[in-house]
Each structure stands twice: as structure tokens, then as C-alpha cells.
Design a protein around this motif. Structure first.
Motif, short mmCIF file in Angstrom:
data_model
loop_
_atom_site.label_atom_id
_atom_site.label_comp_id
_atom_site.label_asym_id
_atom_site.label_seq_id
_atom_site.Cartn_x
_atom_site.Cartn_y
_atom_site.Cartn_z
N SER A 110 2.84 25.37 82.66
CA SER A 110 2.68 24.05 82.04
C SER A 110 1.50 24.27 80.99
N LEU A 111 0.34 25.15 81.45
CA LEU A 111 -0.70 25.27 80.67
C LEU A 111 -0.30 26.53 79.57
N ALA A 112 0.48 27.13 79.96
CA ALA A 112 0.81 28.43 79.17
C ALA A 112 1.83 27.78 77.77
N MET A 113 2.87 27.21 78.48
CA MET A 113 4.01 27.13 77.53
C MET A 113 3.76 25.51 76.96
N GLY A 114 3.26 24.47 77.83
CA GLY A 114 3.13 23.34 77.34
C GLY A 114 1.39 22.87 76.46
N PHE A 115 0.37 23.53 77.25
CA PHE A 115 -0.94 22.98 76.77
C PHE A 115 -1.16 24.07 75.57
N ILE A 116 -0.90 25.43 75.84
CA ILE A 116 -1.44 26.39 74.94
C ILE A 116 -0.31 26.26 73.71
N GLY A 117 0.88 26.44 74.01
CA GLY A 117 1.81 26.39 73.14
C GLY A 117 1.85 25.22 72.19
N SER A 118 1.63 23.91 72.59
CA SER A 118 1.20 22.88 71.70
C SER A 118 0.16 22.67 70.72
N PHE A 119 -1.02 23.09 71.68
CA PHE A 119 -2.21 22.91 70.83
C PHE A 119 -2.30 24.17 69.66
N VAL A 120 -1.93 25.32 69.98
CA VAL A 120 -1.79 26.35 69.20
C VAL A 120 -0.98 26.17 67.85
N GLY A 121 0.41 25.65 68.13
CA GLY A 121 1.31 25.25 67.24
C GLY A 121 0.72 24.32 66.51
N TYR A 122 0.20 23.27 66.93
CA TYR A 122 -0.28 22.13 66.17
C TYR A 122 -1.51 22.49 65.23
N TYR A 123 -2.34 23.25 65.59
CA TYR A 123 -3.48 23.69 64.76
C TYR A 123 -3.03 24.71 63.79
N VAL A 124 -2.29 25.44 63.95
CA VAL A 124 -1.81 26.42 63.17
C VAL A 124 -1.07 25.80 61.86
N PHE A 125 0.07 24.88 62.42
CA PHE A 125 0.51 24.19 61.20
C PHE A 125 -0.36 23.34 60.61
N LYS A 126 -1.27 22.74 61.14
CA LYS A 126 -2.42 22.02 60.39
C LYS A 126 -3.20 22.76 59.28
N LEU A 127 -3.39 24.03 59.85
CA LEU A 127 -4.01 25.02 58.90
C LEU A 127 -3.23 25.53 57.58
N LEU A 128 -1.84 25.56 57.98
CA LEU A 128 -1.10 26.32 56.87
C LEU A 128 -0.15 25.30 56.16
N LYS A 129 -0.10 23.86 56.53
CA LYS A 129 0.81 23.16 56.08
C LYS A 129 0.65 22.83 54.39
N ASP A 130 -0.71 22.99 53.97
CA ASP A 130 -0.94 22.90 52.69
C ASP A 130 -0.85 24.12 51.86
N LYS A 131 -0.66 25.09 52.61
CA LYS A 131 -0.58 26.38 51.90
C LYS A 131 0.72 27.43 51.68
N THR A 132 1.63 26.86 52.73
CA THR A 132 2.79 27.54 52.75
C THR A 132 4.02 26.65 53.13
N LYS A 133 5.42 26.63 52.63
CA LYS A 133 6.41 25.79 53.25
C LYS A 133 6.65 26.45 54.52
N PHE A 134 6.50 27.43 55.04
CA PHE A 134 6.84 28.09 56.18
C PHE A 134 5.53 27.90 57.31
N ALA A 135 5.14 26.96 57.35
CA ALA A 135 4.03 26.61 58.38
C ALA A 135 4.75 26.44 59.44
N PRO A 136 5.70 25.61 59.60
CA PRO A 136 6.26 25.45 60.82
C PRO A 136 6.97 26.63 61.72
#
Length: 215
Positions: A110-136
């Protein structure tokens, strides 16, 4: 990426649950704040989709298995705490009903796939969403590779600390094997699958939402 029972030492299991339990408690509070008549069906559907894609496991030599997760997608749409709890519940059902991942390893999974996966994915998206349409795509890709790195490290430290007469008591392979095996497979294949999945579903859902608003 699921770790099975018997791969982790009791000390690792104890520490992982000590870390995960308060995060689960707080995460459920955040989930309750998000739940309403509109969000509940969508969160449930995305959790079910995560369940399905995680069932397609491919064995990873020197590691456990590889597969897509879907944590980044849920986190992007509803926040990382919702992603964490949703994936944790999916992993619990898989462990109990299908034996896919162990109960003793549920916290680490859960810590790997759930916590790390969710938080890393969320903040990477926030960082890139205004820079590229491929942020997801990048959010999904980086989130699952980071989760795989965590799993590889947890597995790889087992023979360092827990041996008897020079023989590993639990997971037998060192960091030199577990980390490249887990990260390599996910960086070269499963991360790309996760990224494409995240991009396509995100684009589909946002398009539908925009059409609803326009109507």
C-alpha cells in the motif's frame, strides 16, 4: 509489484504497519471529505478499474511482478489521499480473495503502489500540467517507476539484515538484483503502459466533463 507473504522479515512488517496505519486513518478522513453523490460512483469505478489492471501480473526475475496500477489517475482526479486509500483497499481485496500479495506485506504494498504512487503522480501532474498536454502520461510513468524503486529497495535490504549462517531468511536477492529488476521492468515497459493508461483515461474523462459543462 505485489510482495507476497514470507518475503519480508517480521521487523519490516511491523515497521511498515506502524507507518501505514496512521496514514490510513488520516486518508480515510480525507476520503470522507471527497465522497458525495457525484464523486462516489466515479471513485468506485476508478478503483474497480485499478483492480482489473493490477490483476494482469507479469513475473519479474529477481523481484516480484510487474503491472499497471492506476494510482496516479485517481490521485490526479480526486487527490493523493483518495488515491492512496482506493489502491490500499484494492490491494486488501486482492490479498484476501485472490492471494495476490500477502496480508503481512499489505502495508508495504500500500505504501508503494498507493501512497508513493498517488503522491508522486499527483505532484508530477501539478508540476507539468501547465507545461505539457502529456502531464498525465509523465505522472503515471514516474509514479509507478518510483513505486517500483521503493519495492526493490525494501526487498533488497532483507538479505542484508536477516540471515542465518550466511543464508537469507526471507527475500534472497540483494539490492544489486532487486532494484534493477523492479525499476528496469517498470521503466522500460510497465511505466509506459501506466503512462498511456493515465493519459487516455484522463483525456476521456476531462472531455466528457467539458461536454457536460458546455451542454
Amino acid at each position: 509489484m505485489h510482495i507476497a507473504d514470507g518475503y519480508l522479515s517480521p521487523a519490516t512488517v511491523a515497521v511498515s504497519y506502524a507507518v501505514a496505519v496512521p496514514l490510513w486513518v488520516y486518508g480515510f478522513k480525507k476520503l470522507k471529505e471527497k465522497l458525495n453523490e457525484e464523486t462516489l460512483p466515479m471513485i468506485g469505478a476508478l478503483a474497480a478499474l485499478s483492480f482489473v489492471i493490477m490483476m494482469f501480473n507479469v513475473p519479474v526475475p529477481g523481484g516480484t511482478s510487474g503491472h499497471a496500477v492506476g494510482a496516479a489517475l485517481i490521485a490526479i482526479l480526486f487527490g493523493p489521499w483518495v488515491g492512496f486509500i482506493s489502491v490500499s483497499l484494492v490491494l486488501l481485496i486482492q490479498a484476501i480473495v485472490f492471494g495476490d500479495g500477502g496480508i503481512s506485506a499489505w502495508a508495504v504494498n500500500s505504501l508503494a503502489m498507493g501512497f508513493i504512487g498517488s503522491f508522486v503522480g499527483y505532484y508530477v501532474f501539478k508540476l507539468l500540467k501547465d507545461k505539457t498536454k502529456f502531464a498525465p502520461f509523465f505522472a503515471g510513468y514516474i509514479s509507478i517507476v518510483t513505486a517500483a524503486l521503493f519495492v526493490g529497495i525494501i526487498l533488497g535490504i532483507q538479505p542484508i539484515f536477516w540471515t542465518h549462517n550466511g543464508h537469507p531468511l526471507y527475500f534472497p536477492f540483494s539490492l544489486k538484483i532487486s532494484v534493477p529488476a523492479m525499476v528496469g521492468e517498470h521503466a522500460l515497459f510497465f511505466g509506459i503502459v501506466e503512462g498511456i493508461f493515465t493519459q487516455l483515461v484522463y483525456n476521456f474523462l476531462t472531455k466528457k466533463e467539458n461536454e457536460k459543462v458546455a451542454a
